[in-house]
Design an enzyme around this catalytic site. Structure first.
Site, PDB file in Angstrom:
ATOM      1  N   ASN A 105       9.014  -2.144   6.924  1.00 59.75           N
ATOM      2  CA  ASN A 105       8.108  -2.250   5.784  1.00 59.75           C
ATOM      3  C   ASN A 105       8.815  -2.108   4.439  1.00 59.75           C
ATOM      4  O   ASN A 105       8.357  -2.627   3.427  1.00 59.75           O
ATOM      5  CB  ASN A 105       7.012  -1.183   5.885  1.00 59.75           C
ATOM      6  CG  ASN A 105       7.582   0.211   6.021  1.00 59.75           C
ATOM      7  OD1 ASN A 105       8.260   0.513   7.010  1.00 59.75           O
ATOM      8  ND2 ASN A 105       7.315   1.072   5.072  1.00 59.75           N
TER       9      ASN A 105
ATOM     10  N   GLN B 166       4.321  -5.366  10.129  1.00 59.78           N
ATOM     11  CA  GLN B 166       4.864  -6.299   9.143  1.00 59.78           C
ATOM     12  C   GLN B 166       5.243  -7.649   9.759  1.00 59.78           C
ATOM     13  O   GLN B 166       5.804  -8.501   9.074  1.00 59.78           O
ATOM     14  CB  GLN B 166       6.089  -5.682   8.463  1.00 59.78           C
ATOM     15  CG  GLN B 166       5.802  -4.438   7.651  1.00 59.78           C
ATOM     16  CD  GLN B 166       4.932  -4.692   6.443  1.00 59.78           C
ATOM     17  OE1 GLN B 166       4.846  -5.810   5.944  1.00 59.78           O
ATOM     18  NE2 GLN B 166       4.262  -3.650   5.965  1.00 59.78           N
TER      19      GLN B 166
ATOM     20  N   SER C 140      -2.127  -3.963  11.810  1.00 61.30           N
ATOM     21  CA  SER C 140      -3.016  -3.455  10.761  1.00 61.30           C
ATOM     22  C   SER C 140      -3.597  -4.612   9.968  1.00 61.30           C
ATOM     23  O   SER C 140      -2.874  -5.534   9.577  1.00 61.30           O
ATOM     24  CB  SER C 140      -2.248  -2.523   9.820  1.00 61.30           C
ATOM     25  OG  SER C 140      -3.086  -2.031   8.806  1.00 61.30           O
TER      26      SER C 140
ATOM     27  N   HIS D 144      -5.126  -4.594   6.857  1.00 65.14           N
ATOM     28  CA  HIS D 144      -4.987  -4.646   5.396  1.00 65.14           C
ATOM     29  C   HIS D 144      -3.592  -5.074   4.947  1.00 65.14           C
ATOM     30  O   HIS D 144      -3.374  -5.317   3.771  1.00 65.14           O
ATOM     31  CB  HIS D 144      -5.372  -3.309   4.761  1.00 65.14           C
ATOM     32  CG  HIS D 144      -4.358  -2.225   4.894  1.00 65.14           C
ATOM     33  ND1 HIS D 144      -3.480  -1.893   3.892  1.00 65.14           N
ATOM     34  CD2 HIS D 144      -4.079  -1.389   5.914  1.00 65.14           C
ATOM     35  CE1 HIS D 144      -2.705  -0.888   4.281  1.00 65.14           C
ATOM     36  NE2 HIS D 144      -3.049  -0.567   5.505  1.00 65.14           N
TER      37      HIS D 144
ATOM     38  N   CYS E 250       8.830  11.063  -1.704  1.00 65.99           N
ATOM     39  CA  CYS E 250       8.585  11.903  -2.877  1.00 65.99           C
ATOM     40  C   CYS E 250       9.224  13.276  -2.699  1.00 65.99           C
ATOM     41  O   CYS E 250       9.222  13.826  -1.611  1.00 65.99           O
ATOM     42  CB  CYS E 250       7.089  12.071  -3.104  1.00 65.99           C
ATOM     43  SG  CYS E 250       6.258  10.541  -3.528  1.00 65.99           S
TER      44      CYS E 250
END
Length: 750
Positions: free
Chosen positions: A169, A199, A219, A221, A348
């Site tokens: 991804n 993907q 998936s 979306h 993050c």
């Protein structure tokens, strides 16, 4: 007869290039969902006519999924998305292993080191919950992101489950499934194999029934269907334990009333994808053409761009790149300000984020920390591609103007290129003092990670460097100043170890003067640099003697607690109570402090100024040292964190009212200059709004110059609301009593 005039097409305000994260719902999919909700709303489990029609819609979508993936006699069950498919597959495989007595550390659960986090986290979670106690290992990848087949051959015989991806991804790197299958099955014919195909759909040809893949999640979306719908392929002979039990829907494999509108929308997308004459989905050749056009536009703006994944290892719809001298956030903020949506694909953290995928590939830190993902979907149109390229190329003038990329063009000097710049990398602070009128600069405490940025500013603005100074010297640490002096041709022969020109007691910059003061203690060789305008002390660069919220440590090889105490007292004699103290480290994101604030925020500091006995001082420093030595991260001093905040969060709807109520309210744009140029704030505000640009890198300068004063109410704005909230906290510390923050930032105004 007059011909009707053709109105020029206006480029959309938003260019979306983050399709690997999610995609817009295609009109045909939205129409299918709406029709299902309004006309085919029956429960597929009902036996009446309305339910039978709903069941037909459900099975039609299932057959399309079966055909497009080549599922053969394998099961296709609808899920809420890929994460559920991964979870239920992992649980099924682990339960089967437990029933076979394959548990304990000798049993391996293998996953690709670049897998989506949903896979390793699911393995860890269910391995613990089901008490399998197997050993979880990451399969290494090479610099091209290809799985290490030798590692798989060596470890597969002991493996109970192997998890890999069809396409990554973040990088778009695809795995050679046929070669991978041969490797796995030669080593262990019975090991369960999960392949994340999220993907792959629409970008790769799949014939799952001809493989020995046991589980393949998909998936909706990621391919123009709504969020909350997906499907899972399960090989006919693979074990499967229903993850959700209830009414027995999906052949008893996944209970719960199906999300029929989502499935109908997904079916519409799959039907279009299956058409040979589709007007929506582009051929692979066209997608490669789009990629080359986008890449050419990126290289026009960033000539030094480096690709982190390349042909022949990738699908065409992903471009992952880094630019020397840029962190991911720099480019993200620039593009977002210009209405171009991309992503960093980075994890993050409180530090500079890095890409665990690129780290696993063994790429250099600067590439991992600067990685940007640009991704588009297989339904991209020629117009969308051209719009994206035009928008990207439009950033060239911005990066040149703000010296993000050095060119031969004469720069345009603006307000941000004059005065004090505070540049940050993680917890480290470097400073540039710029005299734009005389094209001069002085650099203080450069850190290695900011060298390229400093060079770009100096060379791009064609500044003459007066000196490159350091406030303290650690014998065991390498200095970035030496590299800067060499690159910028700054003569060091007639300067001392700190870079201060020999025989010179005072340096002059515009109307300001700089003097130095010996302040050892944190280390044996240290100075503080005092900045004055006439007789007024504006600020002092204090290295690690004083930190925002704390005091420097003294337990290093050349530290001395007694000398540090003397240095603090000496410094206090030479500055004023409200002079800005600028440190080399900022562990609590406070930007600066003053003597007054330091006494309020650190009890120990207040005691030092009050005449703390040397013995007591030493005892308390020893306690601080013990805490620092036990910390998981290295700190140059101990900082006590206190919480302050904005007076109030304002929503978009409140802007007009509060501007009318407080006509003197000043809107402060704290984004960096390149963001302000790429996407001006004023266009999104009422005409009466007064806007002042004060980037975070110029916040200390605005305090020194009194550009911002506590008497005036301020509304702070940034892209997302995070940086402006940080600026609110800083200003509240400095006595600003009316400081508002725009909730959600500019993202809510656009």
């Amino acid at each position: 007869m007059n011909q009707p005039s053709v109105r020029p097409r206006i480029r959309p305000s938003e260019i979306y290039l983050d399709s690997n994260a999610t995609t817009p719902v295609l009109p045909i999919a939205a129409a299918a969902a709406m029709q299902c909700m309004q006309q085919q709303f029956g429960n597929p489990s009902s036996s009446h006519t309305t339910g039978i029609k709903a069941k037909a819609t459900l099975e039609h979508a299932r057959n399309l999924a079966r055909q497009l993936t080549g599922a053969g006699d394998g099961h296709i069950l609808f899920t809420s998305g890929a994460t559920e498919g991964i979870q239920s597959s992992v649980v099924s495989a682990l339960l089967a292993l437990r029933e076979q007595g394959k548990s304990g550390p000798a049993t391996l659960l293998l996953y690709g080191a670049t897998e989506h986090k949903a896979v390793p986290e699911s393995l860890k979670h269910w391995n613990t919950v089901l008490q399998l106690d197997a050993t979880i290992k990451a399969i290494p990848v090479d610099n091209n992101g290809q799985l290490d087949l030798t590692f798989i051959s060596d470890h597969a015989p002991a493996a109970g489950l192997i998890c890999t991806m069809a396409a990554n991804n973040e990088t778009g790197i695809k795995q050679p499934l046929a070669e991978l299958e041969a490797c796995i099955r030669n080593a262990n014919p019975s090991v369960y194999w999960l392949v994340d195909c999220v993907q792959a759909l629409g970008k790769m040809s799949l014939q799952l029934a001809t493989t020995t893949i046991d589980y393949a999640p998909f998936s909706g979306h990621k391919l123009y269907a709504p969020k909350g719908v997906g499907f899972l392929y399960v090989r006919s002979r693979a074990p499967y334990q229903p993850f959700i039990i209830g009414g027995g829907q999906e052949g008893g494999l996944r209970s719960g009333t199906e999300n029929l509108p989502g499935i109908a929308a997904l079916g519409a997308v799959l039907a279009e994808l299956q058409r040979q004459d589709s007007l929506l989905f582009q051929s692979e050749q066209t997608l490669w053409y789009y990629r080359e056009k986008l890449l050419a536009a990126l290289r026009y703006v960033f000539p030094a761009l480096v690709l982190n994944s390349e042909q022949p290892y990738i699908v065409p719809t992903t471009v992952n790149f880094s630019v020397p001298g840029f962190f991911s956030k720099d480019i993200m903020d620039l593009f977002d300000a210009a209405g171009i949506r991309i992503s960093s694909g980075s994890a993050c953290s409180s530090k500079v984020p890095s890409s665990f995928v690129l780290d696993a590939m063994g790429l250099a830190d600067w590439r991992s920390q600067g990685a940007i993902r640009l991704s588009f979907g297989p339904a991209m149109t020629p117009v969308q591609c051209n719009d994206a390229c035009t928008a990207i190329k439009g950033l060239k003038a911005v990066v040149n103007k703000h010296c993000l990329v050095v060119t031969d063009a004469t720069p345009t000097l603006e307000i941000h290129a004059d005065g004090l710049l505070q540049l940050k990398h993680e917890d480290c602070c470097s400073y540039l003092l710029i005299d734009a009128g005389n094209a001069m600069a002085l650099i203080i405490d450069p850190v290695p990670a900011l060298v390229n940025r400093i060079i770009n500013i100096v060379q791009g603005r064609q500044l003459q460097v007066l000196a490159i100074l350091e406030t303290h010297l650690h014998a065991e640490q390498q200095s970035a100043a030496a590299l800067l002096r060499q690159t910028l041709n700054v003569n060091q022969q007639n300067a001392d170890a700190f870079g201060w020109p020999a025989g010179t007691e005072q340096l002059a910059m515009a109307t300001m003067q700089l003097t130095r003061l010996a302040t050892p203690g944190h280390c044996a060789s240290a100075i503080s640099i005092i900045l004055r305008r006439q007789q007024q002390v504006l600020a002092a660069f204090v290295g690690d003697v004083i930190l925002p919220g704390g005091i420097g440590r003294t337990d290093l090889a050349d530290g001395d607690a007694g000398m540090l105490q003397s240095s603090i007292l000496l410094l206090a004699e030479h500055i004023e109570h409200d002079s800005l103290l600028l440190s080399s480290h900022d562990y609590a994101q406070r930007f600066a402090t003053t003597l007054q604030l330091a006494q309020q925020e650190s009890e120990l500091f207040a005691k030092v100024l009050a005449g703390l006995p040397a013995a007591t001082w030493q005892q308390q420093l020893n306690e601080q040292t013990a805490r620092l030595q036990n910390a998981s991260h290295y700190y140059c001093g101990l900082v006590e964190v206190t919480a302050t905040d904005a007076n109030r969060l304002l929503d978009k709807a409140e802007l007009t009212d509060i501007l009318a109520q407080q006509p003197d309210l000043l809107v402060v744009d704290v984004r960096e200059p390149h963001e302000q140029t790429a996407g001006p704030l004023q266009r999104h505000l009422p005409a009466a709004a007064q806007v002042l640009a004060v980037p975070l890198s110029k916040l200390c300068d605005a305090l020194i110059s009194r550009q911002l004063t506590p008497a005036r109410p301020l509304l702070l704005v940034c892209r997302s609301g995070n940086r402006s909230l940080l600026a609110c906290k800083v200003l509240r510390r400095f006595g600003f009593t009316a400081v508002y923050n725009l909730n959600g930032g500019m993202a809510m105004l656009v």
